[in-house]
Every structure is written in structure tokens, then in C-alpha cells.
Motif scaffolding. Sequence first.
Motif, PDB file in Angstrom:
ATOM      1  N   LYS A   1       0.798  -0.960  -0.199  1.00  0.00           N
ATOM      2  CA  LYS A   1       0.500   0.138  -0.057  1.00  0.00           C
ATOM      3  C   LYS A   1       1.039   1.009   0.372  1.00  0.00           C
ATOM      4  N   VAL A   2       1.900   0.607   0.940  1.00  0.00           N
ATOM      5  CA  VAL A   2       2.669   2.489   0.996  1.00  0.00           C
ATOM      6  C   VAL A   2       3.690   3.022  -0.630  1.00  0.00           C
ATOM      7  N   ALA A   3       3.761   1.760  -1.409  1.00  0.00           N
ATOM      8  CA  ALA A   3       4.348   2.127  -2.654  1.00  0.00           C
ATOM      9  C   ALA A   3       3.151   2.176  -3.594  1.00  0.00           C
ATOM     10  N   ILE A   4       1.711   1.768  -3.366  1.00  0.00           N
ATOM     11  CA  ILE A   4       0.881   2.038  -4.559  1.00  0.00           C
ATOM     12  C   ILE A   4       0.710   3.993  -4.249  1.00  0.00           C
ATOM     13  N   ALA A   5       0.259   4.530  -2.667  1.00  0.00           N
ATOM     14  CA  ALA A   5       0.815   5.508  -2.517  1.00  0.00           C
ATOM     15  C   ALA A   5       1.752   6.979  -3.382  1.00  0.00           C
ATOM     16  N   LYS A   6       2.748   6.224  -3.019  1.00  0.00           N
ATOM     17  CA  LYS A   6       4.215   6.812  -3.513  1.00  0.00           C
ATOM     18  C   LYS A   6       4.154   7.023  -5.097  1.00  0.00           C
ATOM     19  N   ILE A   7       3.166   5.844  -5.788  1.00  0.00           N
ATOM     20  CA  ILE A   7       3.566   6.121  -7.914  1.00  0.00           C
ATOM     21  C   ILE A   7       2.319   6.930  -7.607  1.00  0.00           C
ATOM     22  N   GLU A   8       1.069   6.769  -6.771  1.00  0.00           N
ATOM     23  CA  GLU A   8      -0.095   7.488  -6.899  1.00  0.00           C
ATOM     24  C   GLU A   8       0.316   9.214  -6.747  1.00  0.00           C
ATOM     25  N   LYS A   9       1.178   9.954  -5.793  1.00  0.00           N
ATOM     26  CA  LYS A   9       1.666  10.737  -5.443  1.00  0.00           C
ATOM     27  C   LYS A   9       2.470  11.541  -6.319  1.00  0.00           C
ATOM     28  N   SER A  10       3.581  10.773  -7.219  1.00  0.00           N
ATOM     29  CA  SER A  10       4.540  10.965  -8.367  1.00  0.00           C
ATOM     30  C   SER A  10       3.262  11.372  -9.392  1.00  0.00           C
ATOM     31  N   LEU A  11       2.316  10.962  -9.593  1.00  0.00           N
ATOM     32  CA  LEU A  11       1.815  10.431 -10.248  1.00  0.00           C
ATOM     33  C   LEU A  11       1.203  12.211 -10.264  1.00  0.00           C
ATOM     34  N   LYS A  12       0.442  12.147  -9.507  1.00  0.00           N
ATOM     35  CA  LYS A  12      -0.337  13.154  -9.086  1.00  0.00           C
ATOM     36  C   LYS A  12       0.400  14.008  -8.958  1.00  0.00           C
ATOM     37  N   SER A  13       1.009  14.584  -8.865  1.00  0.00           N
ATOM     38  CA  SER A  13       2.654  15.641  -9.405  1.00  0.00           C
ATOM     39  C   SER A  13       3.150  15.573 -11.070  1.00  0.00           C
ATOM     40  N   LEU A  14       3.161  15.155 -11.313  1.00  0.00           N
ATOM     41  CA  LEU A  14       3.572  14.676 -12.940  1.00  0.00           C
ATOM     42  C   LEU A  14       2.608  15.185 -13.655  1.00  0.00           C
ATOM     43  N   ARG A  15       1.251  15.216 -13.646  1.00  0.00           N
ATOM     44  CA  ARG A  15       0.048  15.666 -13.982  1.00  0.00           C
ATOM     45  C   ARG A  15      -0.352  16.866 -13.354  1.00  0.00           C
ATOM     46  N   SER A  16       0.369  17.548 -12.696  1.00  0.00           N
ATOM     47  CA  SER A  16       0.866  19.457 -12.105  1.00  0.00           C
ATOM     48  C   SER A  16       0.683  19.452 -13.152  1.00  0.00           C
ATOM     49  N   ILE A  17       3.142  19.181 -13.192  1.00  0.00           N
ATOM     50  CA  ILE A  17       3.410  19.541 -13.728  1.00  0.00           C
ATOM     51  C   ILE A  17       3.069  19.336 -15.258  1.00  0.00           C
ATOM     52  N   ASP A  18       2.708  18.232 -15.904  1.00  0.00           N
ATOM     53  CA  ASP A  18       2.150  18.564 -17.364  1.00  0.00           C
ATOM     54  C   ASP A  18       1.434  19.514 -17.613  1.00  0.00           C
ATOM     55  N   SER A  19      -0.048  19.341 -17.034  1.00  0.00           N
ATOM     56  CA  SER A  19      -0.819  19.978 -16.843  1.00  0.00           C
ATOM     57  C   SER A  19      -0.160  22.249 -17.209  1.00  0.00           C
ATOM     58  N   LYS A  20       0.860  22.656 -16.358  1.00  0.00           N
ATOM     59  CA  LYS A  20       1.625  23.775 -16.618  1.00  0.00           C
ATOM     60  C   LYS A  20       2.546  23.796 -17.766  1.00  0.00           C
ATOM     61  N   VAL A  21       3.416  22.518 -18.415  1.00  0.00           N
ATOM     62  CA  VAL A  21       3.577  22.624 -19.480  1.00  0.00           C
ATOM     63  C   VAL A  21       2.673  23.296 -20.564  1.00  0.00           C
ATOM     64  N   ILE A  22       1.875  22.690 -20.675  1.00  0.00           N
ATOM     65  CA  ILE A  22       0.261  22.588 -21.509  1.00  0.00           C
ATOM     66  C   ILE A  22       0.221  24.081 -21.720  1.00  0.00           C
ATOM     67  N   GLN A  23       0.014  24.608 -20.514  1.00  0.00           N
ATOM     68  CA  GLN A  23      -0.325  25.970 -20.535  1.00  0.00           C
ATOM     69  C   GLN A  23       0.634  26.963 -21.095  1.00  0.00           C
ATOM     70  N   THR A  24       1.835  26.953 -21.018  1.00  0.00           N
ATOM     71  CA  THR A  24       2.994  27.447 -20.729  1.00  0.00           C
ATOM     72  C   THR A  24       2.769  27.458 -22.385  1.00  0.00           C
ATOM     73  N   ALA A  25       3.127  26.510 -23.136  1.00  0.00           N
ATOM     74  CA  ALA A  25       3.440  25.779 -24.258  1.00  0.00           C
ATOM     75  C   ALA A  25       1.827  26.914 -25.354  1.00  0.00           C
ATOM     76  N   LYS A  26       0.894  26.508 -24.599  1.00  0.00           N
ATOM     77  CA  LYS A  26      -0.036  27.320 -25.248  1.00  0.00           C
ATOM     78  C   LYS A  26      -0.532  28.999 -25.285  1.00  0.00           C
ATOM     79  N   GLN A  27      -0.181  29.637 -23.874  1.00  0.00           N
ATOM     80  CA  GLN A  27       0.040  31.027 -24.247  1.00  0.00           C
ATOM     81  C   GLN A  27       1.102  31.301 -25.143  1.00  0.00           C
TER      82      GLN A  27
END
Length: 133
Positions: A1-27
Amino acid sequence: KVAIAKIEKSLKSLRSIDSKVIQTAKQFETGQVVWLDELTRLCRLMPEHTEMVLTDMDMYQKGARMSIKLESVNRNVVLETVDRIDKFRPPGIEEQYFDAKANSLVVKENKRRKKHYPTSGSIEVKILSKVKG
């Protein structure tokens, strides 16, 4: 469960970064001026060469603006050109597209074309849809 929680946290962080990159590219993309398209639009608004000649042109990506140096047969030709540029609307767009101003219009004896183009000056043009703020 701990490993899954770490992976989910990493995915959430990557989605946030991905969203910022896409927004910057669109601007970036929406702020870029395709100068050939803008020059094509402006050329259609210019008077015949018998009334005005362009002597120099500078284009600035920052501020989405250009400076057009010119010589003309008289001051009114330049002012009428500025008016045409200001009134221009691409098909389907109701808002003002360009903001044009005449600068430094001087009537003088021009040595190269003194008889035909005694007025010199410039037109400053901003592409309003590309200007931020």
C-alpha cells in the motif's frame, strides 16, 4: 500500500507539471505572430505605389508590433492608410484587429524622390490579439 501511495503521489505531481507545461505552450503559441500572415493583411490595406512607398520596416515579436517607415505624396495618404488599418477586421472578427498610429509626418524636400514623395514618416502598428495585458 505504501508503494502504491508513493506512485499515486508521483502521478499527481506529474499531472500538475504536465498541465503547467501545456498551459505555457498554449500561451506561447497564441502570443506568436505569424508575420507573413500579418504582412499579407497589411499589404491589402496599403495605397498604390504611386501614392506611397515603404522605405523600411521593423517587426517586433515582443509587443506584437511593427514600424513602417514611408514616403508619400502627402500627409492625407498616410492618415487615410492609418484609418484603413484601424478599421480592418478579418472575416468573423468584430473586435479591432490592428491599432495604427502615424508618427513624425514631415513634409520636406526629399532628395531622391523630391517631386513625387515629399512627405516622410512612419506608421506604428500593433496586432491587438497578440498584445498581452
